[in-house]
Motif scaffolding. Structure first.
Motif, PDB file in Angstrom:
ATOM      1  N   THR A 163       0.839  -1.196   0.000  1.00  0.00           N
ATOM      2  CA  THR A 163       0.000   0.000   0.000  1.00  0.00           C
ATOM      3  C   THR A 163       0.875   1.248   0.000  1.00  0.00           C
ATOM      4  OG1 THR A 163      -1.722  -1.177   1.217  1.00  0.00           O
ATOM      5  CG2 THR A 163      -1.860   1.227   1.201  1.00  0.00           C
ATOM      6  N   LYS A 164       1.921   1.244   0.807  1.00  0.00           N
ATOM      7  CA  LYS A 164       2.839   2.389   0.839  1.00  0.00           C
ATOM      8  C   LYS A 164       3.500   2.588  -0.520  1.00  0.00           C
ATOM      9  CE  LYS A 164       3.808   1.976   5.743  1.00  0.00           C
ATOM     10  NZ  LYS A 164       4.774   1.503   6.747  1.00  0.00           N
ATOM     11  N   GLU A 165       3.894   1.496  -1.159  1.00  0.00           N
ATOM     12  CA  GLU A 165       4.498   1.588  -2.493  1.00  0.00           C
ATOM     13  C   GLU A 165       3.508   2.177  -3.498  1.00  0.00           C
ATOM     14  OE1 GLU A 165       5.852  -1.501  -5.970  1.00  0.00           O
ATOM     15  OE2 GLU A 165       6.232  -2.102  -3.898  1.00  0.00           O
ATOM     16  N   THR A 166       2.262   1.737  -3.429  1.00  0.00           N
ATOM     17  CA  THR A 166       1.228   2.232  -4.340  1.00  0.00           C
ATOM     18  C   THR A 166       0.931   3.697  -4.057  1.00  0.00           C
ATOM     19  OG1 THR A 166       0.322  -0.006  -4.378  1.00  0.00           O
ATOM     20  CG2 THR A 166      -1.068   1.735  -5.273  1.00  0.00           C
ATOM     21  N   LEU A 167       0.891   4.066  -2.797  1.00  0.00           N
ATOM     22  CA  LEU A 167       0.684   5.463  -2.406  1.00  0.00           C
ATOM     23  C   LEU A 167       1.818   6.340  -2.928  1.00  0.00           C
ATOM     24  CD1 LEU A 167      -1.003   7.494  -0.735  1.00  0.00           C
ATOM     25  CD2 LEU A 167       0.348   6.829   1.253  1.00  0.00           C
ATOM     26  N   ASP A 168       3.056   5.871  -2.794  1.00  0.00           N
ATOM     27  CA  ASP A 168       4.200   6.621  -3.322  1.00  0.00           C
ATOM     28  C   ASP A 168       4.078   6.820  -4.828  1.00  0.00           C
ATOM     29  OD1 ASP A 168       5.304   6.785  -0.791  1.00  0.00           O
ATOM     30  OD2 ASP A 168       6.765   5.174  -1.119  1.00  0.00           O
ATOM     31  N   LYS A 169       3.651   5.782  -5.537  1.00  0.00           N
ATOM     32  CA  LYS A 169       3.484   5.880  -6.993  1.00  0.00           C
ATOM     33  C   LYS A 169       2.398   6.906  -7.330  1.00  0.00           C
ATOM     34  CE  LYS A 169       3.992   4.627 -11.310  1.00  0.00           C
ATOM     35  NZ  LYS A 169       5.154   4.967 -12.082  1.00  0.00           N
ATOM     36  N   ALA A 170       1.302   6.890  -6.587  1.00  0.00           N
ATOM     37  CA  ALA A 170       0.221   7.851  -6.832  1.00  0.00           C
ATOM     38  C   ALA A 170       0.707   9.281  -6.592  1.00  0.00           C
ATOM     39  CB  ALA A 170      -0.984   7.533  -5.948  1.00  0.00           C
ATOM     40  N   PHE A 171       1.479   9.502  -5.533  1.00  0.00           N
ATOM     41  CA  PHE A 171       2.046  10.831  -5.273  1.00  0.00           C
ATOM     42  C   PHE A 171       2.968  11.249  -6.416  1.00  0.00           C
ATOM     43  CE2 PHE A 171       1.301  10.470  -0.528  1.00  0.00           C
ATOM     44  CZ  PHE A 171       0.466  11.566  -0.461  1.00  0.00           C
ATOM     45  N   GLU A 172       3.810  10.320  -6.853  1.00  0.00           N
ATOM     46  CA  GLU A 172       4.737  10.610  -7.950  1.00  0.00           C
ATOM     47  C   GLU A 172       3.973  11.016  -9.214  1.00  0.00           C
ATOM     48  OE1 GLU A 172       7.390   7.857 -10.824  1.00  0.00           O
ATOM     49  OE2 GLU A 172       7.746   7.559  -8.678  1.00  0.00           O
ATOM     50  N   LEU A 173       2.916  10.284  -9.525  1.00  0.00           N
ATOM     51  CA  LEU A 173       2.118  10.590 -10.708  1.00  0.00           C
ATOM     52  C   LEU A 173       1.397  11.930 -10.587  1.00  0.00           C
ATOM     53  CD1 LEU A 173       0.551   7.084 -11.386  1.00  0.00           C
ATOM     54  CD2 LEU A 173       2.210   8.286 -12.840  1.00  0.00           C
ATOM     55  N   SER A 174       1.123  12.353  -9.355  1.00  0.00           N
ATOM     56  CA  SER A 174       0.379  13.598  -9.169  1.00  0.00           C
ATOM     57  C   SER A 174       1.233  14.846  -9.360  1.00  0.00           C
ATOM     58  CB  SER A 174      -0.280  13.617  -7.786  1.00  0.00           C
ATOM     59  OG  SER A 174       0.680  13.772  -6.762  1.00  0.00           O
ATOM     60  N   VAL A 175       2.550  14.678  -9.363  1.00  0.00           N
ATOM     61  CA  VAL A 175       3.408  15.862  -9.479  1.00  0.00           C
ATOM     62  C   VAL A 175       4.357  15.853 -10.658  1.00  0.00           C
ATOM     63  CG1 VAL A 175       3.334  16.395  -7.022  1.00  0.00           C
ATOM     64  CG2 VAL A 175       5.141  14.909  -7.880  1.00  0.00           C
ATOM     65  N   ASN A 176       4.615  14.702 -11.240  1.00  0.00           N
ATOM     66  CA  ASN A 176       5.653  14.642 -12.256  1.00  0.00           C
ATOM     67  C   ASN A 176       5.259  13.773 -13.428  1.00  0.00           C
ATOM     68  OD1 ASN A 176       8.086  15.022 -13.509  1.00  0.00           O
ATOM     69  ND2 ASN A 176       9.188  13.592 -12.200  1.00  0.00           N
ATOM     70  N   PRO A 177       4.937  14.250 -14.588  1.00  0.00           N
ATOM     71  CA  PRO A 177       4.636  15.646 -14.897  1.00  0.00           C
ATOM     72  C   PRO A 177       3.255  16.009 -14.364  1.00  0.00           C
ATOM     73  CG  PRO A 177       4.251  14.308 -16.828  1.00  0.00           C
ATOM     74  CD  PRO A 177       4.794  13.390 -15.751  1.00  0.00           C
ATOM     75  N   PRO A 178       2.971  17.278 -14.251  1.00  0.00           N
ATOM     76  CA  PRO A 178       1.649  17.666 -13.749  1.00  0.00           C
ATOM     77  C   PRO A 178       0.541  17.064 -14.623  1.00  0.00           C
ATOM     78  CG  PRO A 178       3.092  19.558 -13.893  1.00  0.00           C
ATOM     79  CD  PRO A 178       3.805  18.415 -14.551  1.00  0.00           C
ATOM     80  N   PRO A 179      -0.346  16.288 -14.007  1.00  0.00           N
ATOM     81  CA  PRO A 179      -1.414  15.638 -14.777  1.00  0.00           C
ATOM     82  C   PRO A 179      -2.579  16.593 -15.047  1.00  0.00           C
ATOM     83  CG  PRO A 179      -1.575  15.030 -12.476  1.00  0.00           C
ATOM     84  CD  PRO A 179      -0.351  15.906 -12.613  1.00  0.00           C
ATOM     85  N   SER A 180      -3.517  16.120 -15.846  1.00  0.00           N
ATOM     86  CA  SER A 180      -4.725  16.911 -16.083  1.00  0.00           C
ATOM     87  C   SER A 180      -5.504  17.029 -14.777  1.00  0.00           C
ATOM     88  CB  SER A 180      -5.592  16.238 -17.140  1.00  0.00           C
ATOM     89  OG  SER A 180      -6.172  15.058 -16.618  1.00  0.00           O
ATOM     90  N   ARG A 181      -6.393  17.989 -14.732  1.00  0.00           N
ATOM     91  CA  ARG A 181      -7.193  18.213 -13.526  1.00  0.00           C
ATOM     92  C   ARG A 181      -8.026  16.974 -13.191  1.00  0.00           C
ATOM     93  NH1 ARG A 181      -9.551  23.804 -12.800  1.00  0.00           N
ATOM     94  NH2 ARG A 181      -7.965  23.927 -11.236  1.00  0.00           N
ATOM     95  N   LEU A 182      -8.621  16.327 -14.190  1.00  0.00           N
ATOM     96  CA  LEU A 182      -9.449  15.138 -13.964  1.00  0.00           C
ATOM     97  C   LEU A 182      -8.599  13.967 -13.471  1.00  0.00           C
ATOM     98  CD1 LEU A 182     -12.289  14.006 -14.065  1.00  0.00           C
ATOM     99  CD2 LEU A 182     -11.927  13.466 -16.473  1.00  0.00           C
ATOM    100  N   PHE A 183      -7.435  13.776 -14.088  1.00  0.00           N
ATOM    101  CA  PHE A 183      -6.527  12.711 -13.662  1.00  0.00           C
ATOM    102  C   PHE A 183      -6.087  12.946 -12.223  1.00  0.00           C
ATOM    103  CE2 PHE A 183      -2.371  10.604 -13.351  1.00  0.00           C
ATOM    104  CZ  PHE A 183      -2.666   9.347 -13.870  1.00  0.00           C
TER     105      PHE A 183
END
Length: 182
Positions: free
Chosen positions: A78-98
């Motif tokens: 879960t921590k690994e998945t959470l880290d991946k989600a955080f990474e995806l949320s900032v790099n590169p900046p995703p669309s507002r819906l994503f």
């Protein structure tokens, strides 16, 4: 009676390449593990789950002589998945819906991590219902994350991690409720 076997090569971070040999089992058989020395109790335990490969790969890297198997081993994934989600949320900046979908997932992963204490509190008092309820709730959190992406008609970048997380949680339900003598 014949059995079929499949070999899988795995490389957990703290181990050299390991080759696991899983046979299609009869009810009273266990599966064999080649090339490493694994406690027969763990082999039997994982052999009785719905996803024995995921059971071993999610358990072995975290076990040493001081670590007991418990229904909270899912928290590492879960921590690994959470880290991946955080990474995806900032790099590169995703669309507002994503980003909105990721925020839902992040909230759900945090809820899963928060349930760990409730599970650990329920084990010593033998409350199998509480353990089962918490783990089922955790699975629902993962499904809700995936559903958010489906409803938005966006491809999820964390589907594989979520799928593995569901398998690990499913195994934990079996281990904690069906196999541990409360």
């Amino acid at each position: 009676m014949s059995t079929t076997a499949a070999s899988v090569a795995l490389v957990p971070s703290s181990f050299e390449a390991q080759f696991f040999n899983f046979s299609q089992l009869q009810k009273d058989q266990t599966f064999s593990i080649l090339s490493i020395d694994v406690d027969p109790k763990l082999q039997k335990l994982c052999g009785e789950t719905d996803y024995p490969i995921e059971c071993l790969t999610s358990t072995i890297p975290f076990l040493d002589e001081n670590v007991a198997i418990n229904p909270c081993l899912f928290s590492n994934k879960t921590k690994e998945t959470l880290d991946k989600a955080f990474e995806l949320s900032v790099n590169p900046p995703p669309s507002r819906l994503f980003l909105s979908c990721l925020e839902t997932c992040i909230d759900n992963y945090n809820s899963i991590l928060e349930s760990k204490k409730k599970i650990l509190d329920a084990i010593p008092v033998g409350d199998a219902n509480q353990v089962s309820m918490e783990l089922s709730f955790n699975m629902e959190n993962v499904f809700a994350c995936e559903d958010t992406f489906k409803e938005a008609e966006i491809e999820s970048s964390i589907t594989e991690l979520n799928s593995l997380l569901v398998k690990i949680i499913t195994n934990n339900i079996i281990i904690s409720v069906d196999m541990i003598n409360f």
